[in-house]
Design a protein around this motif. Structure first.
Motif, PDB file in Angstrom:
ATOM      1  N   GLY A 284       0.691  -1.312  -0.099  1.00 27.06           N
ATOM      2  CA  GLY A 284       0.109   0.083   0.006  1.00 27.06           C
ATOM      3  C   GLY A 284       1.038   1.307   0.089  1.00 27.06           C
ATOM      4  O   GLY A 284       0.465   2.348  -0.630  1.00 27.06           O
ATOM      5  N   ILE A 285       1.912   1.207   0.794  1.00 29.40           N
ATOM      6  CA  ILE A 285       2.888   2.326   0.712  1.00 29.40           C
ATOM      7  C   ILE A 285       3.412   2.613  -0.494  1.00 29.40           C
ATOM      8  O   ILE A 285       3.651   3.677  -0.818  1.00 29.40           O
ATOM      9  N   PHE A 286       3.782   1.495  -0.957  1.00 26.43           N
ATOM     10  CA  PHE A 286       4.451   1.390  -2.602  1.00 26.43           C
ATOM     11  C   PHE A 286       3.429   2.207  -3.547  1.00 26.43           C
ATOM     12  O   PHE A 286       3.692   3.244  -4.250  1.00 26.43           O
ATOM     13  N   ASN A 287       2.127   1.755  -3.537  1.00 32.00           N
ATOM     14  CA  ASN A 287       1.170   2.199  -4.306  1.00 32.00           C
ATOM     15  C   ASN A 287       1.049   3.790  -4.077  1.00 32.00           C
ATOM     16  O   ASN A 287       0.691   4.470  -5.054  1.00 32.00           O
ATOM     17  N   PHE A 288       0.905   4.109  -2.732  1.00 36.69           N
ATOM     18  CA  PHE A 288       0.842   5.572  -2.389  1.00 36.69           C
ATOM     19  C   PHE A 288       1.516   6.450  -3.279  1.00 36.69           C
ATOM     20  O   PHE A 288       1.197   7.458  -3.532  1.00 36.69           O
ATOM     21  N   PHE A 289       2.905   6.049  -3.280  1.00 33.63           N
ATOM     22  CA  PHE A 289       3.896   6.815  -4.237  1.00 33.63           C
ATOM     23  C   PHE A 289       3.859   6.645  -5.675  1.00 33.63           C
ATOM     24  O   PHE A 289       4.172   7.599  -6.302  1.00 33.63           O
ATOM     25  N   THR A 290       3.316   5.758  -6.190  1.00 32.86           N
ATOM     26  CA  THR A 290       3.412   5.494  -7.455  1.00 32.86           C
ATOM     27  C   THR A 290       1.983   5.336  -8.316  1.00 32.86           C
ATOM     28  O   THR A 290       2.191   5.277  -9.533  1.00 32.86           O
ATOM     29  N   ASP A 291       1.043   5.398  -7.619  1.00 32.54           N
ATOM     30  CA  ASP A 291      -0.290   4.898  -8.481  1.00 32.54           C
ATOM     31  C   ASP A 291      -0.766   6.058  -9.150  1.00 32.54           C
ATOM     32  O   ASP A 291      -0.296   7.302  -9.189  1.00 32.54           O
ATOM     33  N   HIS A 292      -1.117   5.731 -10.492  1.00 27.28           N
ATOM     34  CA  HIS A 292      -1.517   6.373 -11.594  1.00 27.28           C
ATOM     35  C   HIS A 292      -2.895   7.335 -11.379  1.00 27.28           C
ATOM     36  O   HIS A 292      -3.160   8.259 -12.111  1.00 27.28           O
ATOM     37  N   GLY A 293      -3.571   6.775 -10.534  1.00 31.67           N
ATOM     38  CA  GLY A 293      -4.948   7.518 -10.280  1.00 31.67           C
ATOM     39  C   GLY A 293      -6.038   6.778 -11.622  1.00 31.67           C
ATOM     40  O   GLY A 293      -6.732   7.744 -11.723  1.00 31.67           O
TER      41      GLY A 293
END
Length: 419
Positions: A284-293
């Motif tokens: 989740g933390i990794f997704n927090f920084f990289t998610d494209h939305g």
């Protein structure tokens, strides 16, 4: 509902609009439709500041689109503040690429143009951040007081910030230890603490349960517990376990007993599956920084959720390479190209942020301030990390970018010279 081919409302939007109506009619910030069955969760679901924001500007022009215009102006104002903050550190003319990166953060554009509290929350967060930075530069007590004041407003905007007073307190202890603040400055921390307490007291008087927001329990069930159980067993097993807990909870005699039973069960499940939970939290933390939305884009442009709710990994795990082809066939070619670029830009911004933390040309306290805000939000938003959750601290990430890039450029230059 929407204008053109975009939609300006989510389910949450109507809760804010109901809350604004209820404040007007009965001085209550219940966020449900009073003509439907009463739901105790909706008493505390939404802190009231965004609804007051809606009420204030609707008293000028009674239009949701006027609210969106104000939000867009606030969005521009926020990034003007980012520029001003650069100047305080000698970055007189930051490269245009810094602000051009907003093209690769569509979440900013989307939530500036939706009836949602994300933009107001971002404004409160960045104002509190910049005030704390100003205090660290000039040591004026009024800036430290205003930092705590805007943290209180942030808490009144989004429930996720209601525990931020804890890391803020530890940071104050650190500043006291370094002889940067006198002991009298600790009185300011009571402002956000009192905000949390008074909201909890209001919710207790309304529901009999002393708590800040029902969103905490909802997110624990839908994100933390569900994703932990789905990771360890399967989505179906996770749904069955959660359904059984909810069914038992409904037999409890009061709202307090109902809520506490679910929260106790959530805590028990996470403790019993701690390694799995820590793994999904890390993802989740990794997704927090990289998610494209992409989910933000689905909501705004009204792409059919039945076709788009599952991601690439789900299609691949269920159907292999044919599933990947099926997944990609849902998108226009432009979006297929755009989404990976967004991820790469997010990775670049994250690398620069991490390098910023090690840039000794920047005072340690300034670096710790950025760390305080960004990692608090990354950790507390849990396993579901997404671009929408990153939005409140995105201006802070942009602020750190040129300072991290200086180190990156220096390392690359040194490496090319050594070849």
């Amino acid at each position: 509902m929407g204008f053109g081919n975009v939609h300006i409302y989510l389910k949450d939007s109507f809760e804010y609009l109901h809350q604004a109506e209820n404040i007007t009619s009965g001085n209550s910030w219940y966020s449900g439709d009073i003509n439907q069955t009463f739901n105790n969760d909706l008493v505390s679901q939404r802190p009231p500041l965004y609804s007051f924001f809606i009420l204030f500007f609707k008293s000028i022009i009674h239009s949701d689109h006027f609210i969106l215009l104000i939000q867009c102006l606030i969005s521009v104002f926020i990034f003007t503040l980012v520029y001003k903050l650069y100047q305080k550190f000698g970055k007189e003319t930051p490269s245009p690429y810094i602000f051009s990166l907003l093209i690769f953060f569509p979440t900013q554009l989307i939530y500036s143009n939706m009836i949602m509290s994300e933009l107001l929350c971002q404004a409160m967060v960045f104002l509190s951040f910049s005030l704390l930075i100003n205090f660290l530069i000039n040591h004026k007590q009024k800036h430290l007081f205003l930092f705590h004041f805007f943290i209180s407003l942030t808490i009144l905007t989004k429930p996720v910030w209601y525990l931020f007073w804890i890391p803020a307190l530890f940071f104050m202890i650190y500043l006291f230890y370094k002889k940067i603040i006198p002991i009298s400055s600790f009185s300011y921390i009571f402002l956000p603490i009192a905000t949390v307490f008074l909201i909890c007291l209001h919710n207790y008087n309304q529901t009999g349960y002393f708590h800040y927001s029902s969103v905490k329990r909802t997110n624990m069930v839908n994100y933390n517990v569900y994703l932990t159980l789905a990771q360890k067993y399967s989505p179906d097993s996770a749904n069955n376990i959660i359904a059984n807990i909810s069914k038992t909870a409904t037999t409890k005699g009061s709202y307090k007993d109902f809520a506490q039973y679910i929260e106790d069960e959530n805590t028990r499940i996470i403790k019993e599956n701690l390694p799995t939970y820590l793994w999904v939290e890390t993802k989740g933390i990794f997704n927090f920084f990289t998610d494209h939305g992409r989910f933000d884009m689905y909501s705004f442009f009204s792409l059919p959720p039945e076709e788009n709710m599952n991601g690439l990994y789900w299609f691949y795990s269920h159907y292999g390479l044919k599933g990947v082809q099926q997944y990609l066939s849902q998108f226009p070619i432009g979006l297929i190209i755009f989404l990976p670029i967004i991820v790469l830009v997010n990775i670049f911004i994250t690398i620069c942020f991490l390098l910023f933390l090690f840039n000794r040309k920047i005072p340690l306290e300034v670096r710790l301030t950025a760390l305080l805000f960004i990692f608090y939000l990354a950790i507390i938003t849990g396993p579901i990390g997404a671009a929408r959750f990153r939005m409140p601290v995105y201006p802070i990430l942009l602020f750190t970018l040129p300072f991290g890039y200086d180190i990156l450029k220096e390392k690359l230059t040194r490496k090319s010279k050594n070849k």
